[in-house]
Design a protein around this motif. Structure first.
Motif, PDB file in Angstrom:
ATOM      1  N   LEU A  45       0.834  -1.202   0.000  1.00 18.09           N
ATOM      2  CA  LEU A  45       0.000   0.000   0.000  1.00 18.09           C
ATOM      3  C   LEU A  45       0.873   1.258   0.000  1.00 18.09           C
ATOM      4  N   VAL A  46       1.933   1.253   0.793  1.00 14.56           N
ATOM      5  CA  VAL A  46       2.821   2.415   0.862  1.00 14.56           C
ATOM      6  C   VAL A  46       3.466   2.673  -0.503  1.00 14.56           C
ATOM      7  N   VAL A  47       3.825   1.598  -1.191  1.00 16.05           N
ATOM      8  CA  VAL A  47       4.395   1.729  -2.541  1.00 16.05           C
ATOM      9  C   VAL A  47       3.393   2.413  -3.483  1.00 16.05           C
ATOM     10  N   GLN A  48       2.139   2.001  -3.405  1.00 18.41           N
ATOM     11  CA  GLN A  48       1.117   2.597  -4.273  1.00 18.41           C
ATOM     12  C   GLN A  48       0.890   4.067  -3.913  1.00 18.41           C
ATOM     13  N   HIS A  49       0.865   4.353  -2.625  1.00 21.96           N
ATOM     14  CA  HIS A  49       0.697   5.735  -2.200  1.00 21.96           C
ATOM     15  C   HIS A  49       1.822   6.615  -2.731  1.00 21.96           C
ATOM     16  N   HIS A  50       3.041   6.111  -2.702  1.00 20.94           N
ATOM     17  CA  HIS A  50       4.158   6.920  -3.174  1.00 20.94           C
ATOM     18  C   HIS A  50       3.958   7.312  -4.634  1.00 20.94           C
ATOM     19  N   ALA A  51       3.558   6.367  -5.463  1.00 19.60           N
ATOM     20  CA  ALA A  51       3.340   6.666  -6.880  1.00 19.60           C
ATOM     21  C   ALA A  51       2.225   7.684  -7.070  1.00 19.60           C
ATOM     22  N   LEU A  52       1.165   7.561  -6.280  1.00 20.99           N
ATOM     23  CA  LEU A  52       0.027   8.464  -6.421  1.00 20.99           C
ATOM     24  C   LEU A  52       0.354   9.872  -5.948  1.00 20.99           C
ATOM     25  N   TYR A  53       1.030   9.985  -4.821  1.00 30.03           N
ATOM     26  CA  TYR A  53       1.318  11.314  -4.293  1.00 30.03           C
ATOM     27  C   TYR A  53       2.454  11.993  -5.054  1.00 30.03           C
ATOM     28  N   GLN A  54       3.295  11.222  -5.685  1.00 29.89           N
ATOM     29  CA  GLN A  54       4.291  11.808  -6.576  1.00 29.89           C
ATOM     30  C   GLN A  54       3.579  12.542  -7.715  1.00 29.89           C
ATOM     31  N   ALA A  55       2.550  11.912  -8.263  1.00 28.33           N
ATOM     32  CA  ALA A  55       1.773  12.546  -9.329  1.00 28.33           C
ATOM     33  C   ALA A  55       0.972  13.737  -8.807  1.00 28.33           C
ATOM     34  N   LEU A  87       9.005   4.153   3.485  1.00 23.82           N
ATOM     35  CA  LEU A  87       9.525   3.098   2.622  1.00 23.82           C
ATOM     36  C   LEU A  87      10.940   2.709   3.015  1.00 23.82           C
ATOM     37  N   ILE A  88      11.745   3.682   3.375  1.00 23.20           N
ATOM     38  CA  ILE A  88      13.111   3.377   3.826  1.00 23.20           C
ATOM     39  C   ILE A  88      13.063   2.551   5.104  1.00 23.20           C
ATOM     40  N   HIS A  89      12.166   2.911   6.023  1.00 20.53           N
ATOM     41  CA  HIS A  89      12.052   2.168   7.280  1.00 20.53           C
ATOM     42  C   HIS A  89      11.548   0.753   7.051  1.00 20.53           C
ATOM     43  N   GLY A 142      -3.987   4.768  10.172  1.00 18.82           N
ATOM     44  CA  GLY A 142      -2.633   4.907  10.686  1.00 18.82           C
ATOM     45  C   GLY A 142      -2.476   4.333  12.077  1.00 18.82           C
ATOM     46  N   ARG A 143      -3.448   4.601  12.950  1.00 25.72           N
ATOM     47  CA  ARG A 143      -3.369   4.062  14.318  1.00 25.72           C
ATOM     48  C   ARG A 143      -3.494   2.543  14.304  1.00 25.72           C
ATOM     49  N   ALA A 144      -4.388   2.018  13.461  1.00 26.28           N
ATOM     50  CA  ALA A 144      -4.572   0.561  13.392  1.00 26.28           C
ATOM     51  C   ALA A 144      -3.316  -0.122  12.873  1.00 26.28           C
ATOM     52  N   VAL A 145      -2.689   0.468  11.863  1.00 29.30           N
ATOM     53  CA  VAL A 145      -1.471  -0.102  11.284  1.00 29.30           C
ATOM     54  C   VAL A 145      -0.336  -0.086  12.308  1.00 29.30           C
ATOM     55  N   ALA A 155       7.817   6.034  12.737  1.00 31.67           N
ATOM     56  CA  ALA A 155       8.550   5.106  11.882  1.00 31.67           C
ATOM     57  C   ALA A 155       7.597   4.143  11.186  1.00 31.67           C
ATOM     58  N   GLY A 156       7.534   4.227   9.864  1.00 31.58           N
ATOM     59  CA  GLY A 156       6.677   3.345   9.093  1.00 31.58           C
ATOM     60  C   GLY A 156       5.267   3.839   8.892  1.00 31.58           C
ATOM     61  N   VAL A 157       4.846   4.851   9.663  1.00 34.60           N
ATOM     62  CA  VAL A 157       3.489   5.398   9.534  1.00 34.60           C
ATOM     63  C   VAL A 157       3.518   6.930   9.486  1.00 34.60           C
ATOM     64  N   ALA A 158       4.619   7.500   9.053  1.00 31.63           N
ATOM     65  CA  ALA A 158       4.723   8.961   8.970  1.00 31.63           C
ATOM     66  C   ALA A 158       3.687   9.551   8.019  1.00 31.63           C
ATOM     67  N   PHE A 159       3.307   8.782   7.015  1.00 33.51           N
ATOM     68  CA  PHE A 159       2.299   9.235   6.052  1.00 33.51           C
ATOM     69  C   PHE A 159       1.015   9.679   6.749  1.00 33.51           C
TER      70      PHE A 159
END
Length: 225
Positions: A45-55, A87-89, A142-145, A155-159
């Motif tokens: 999911l984080v990978v997909q978000h990165h592509a979408l928010y880059q656009a 993603l780095i984390h 975010g809280r559930a994840v 870490a891992g949920v900064a989004f």
């Protein structure tokens, strides 16, 4: 006495309520918040978000000085640096060479790029769909994840953390007031609503692709680090 017309933001919300509910009830989403997925299922999911928010954030730069859309471009909303940190984390510094957006995500990002840099009202539609969702159900996700994967701090949920927006409800109210104040023609309103529905359909297609991570879901994951 005539009933005053609903504000545009209320009409927009009502017209998209059904497709919004359909997106939120996608099997991948319920599995994610229900703690059914392994870490790879969240990472994808984080990978997909990165592509979408880059656009989306590239389109935002193109619209920053636009007289109609520029008022919605707010650096407090920017998510790309947080996504890269996540993603780095989660996957390491070489995450970009080890992960791939799904074709449905590529199509969604292409749509954002196609209309987001040229049509102010259609850019606003994608901006509204993503960021108001992030400030609503996204905070709960975010809280559930974080609980599910034992992630502490950001870490891992900064989004899902908006450090510069301490009062999300007040921010969303002000955002809707900006929508209501837009000088939109009937054709502009129709185009904005149409693009919101397009955005939700693209979002559901991404969740369908991600459903391969659900234990009883169809298919196999396409992009796992």
């Amino acid at each position: 006495m005539d009933t005053p017309p609903l504000p545009f933001s209320a009409r927009l919300r009502a017209a998209s309520q059904e497709v919004h509910a359909a997106a939120e009830s996608q099997r991948y989403v319920t599995a994610l918040v229900g703690g059914e997925l392994d870490l790879a299922g969240y990472l994808d999911l984080v990978v997909q978000h990165h592509a979408l928010y880059q656009a989306l954030e590239s389109a935002a730069e193109a619209m920053r000085d636009d007289p109609v859309a520029g008022g919605f471009v707010d650096d407090a909303l920017t998510r790309l640096p947080a996504l890269e940190a996540d993603l780095i984390h989660l996957a390491g510094p070489d995450w970009a060479s080890r992960t791939t957006p799904h074709p449905t995500t590529v199509a969604y990002a292409d749509r954002i790029r196609t209309v987001g840099g040229t049509s102010p009202v259609r850019f606003i539609a994608h901006h509204y769909t993503r960021y108001l969702g992030d400030l609503s159900g996204g905070l709960y996700i975010g809280r559930a994840v974080a609980r599910r994967y034992g992630l502490t701090g950001q870490a891992g949920v900064a989004f899902y953390t908006f450090d510069r927006i301490p009062r999300p409800t007040a921010y969303k109210d002000a955002y809707r007031a900006r929508l209501d104040a837009l000088p939109l023609s009937p054709a502009d309103e129709a185009a904005l609503l149409d693009e919101v529905l397009v955005a939700y359909r693209h979002n559901m297609a991404v969740f369908t692709a991600l459903a391969g991570h659900v234990p009883d879901g169809p298919g196999m994951p396409e992009a796992v680090a």
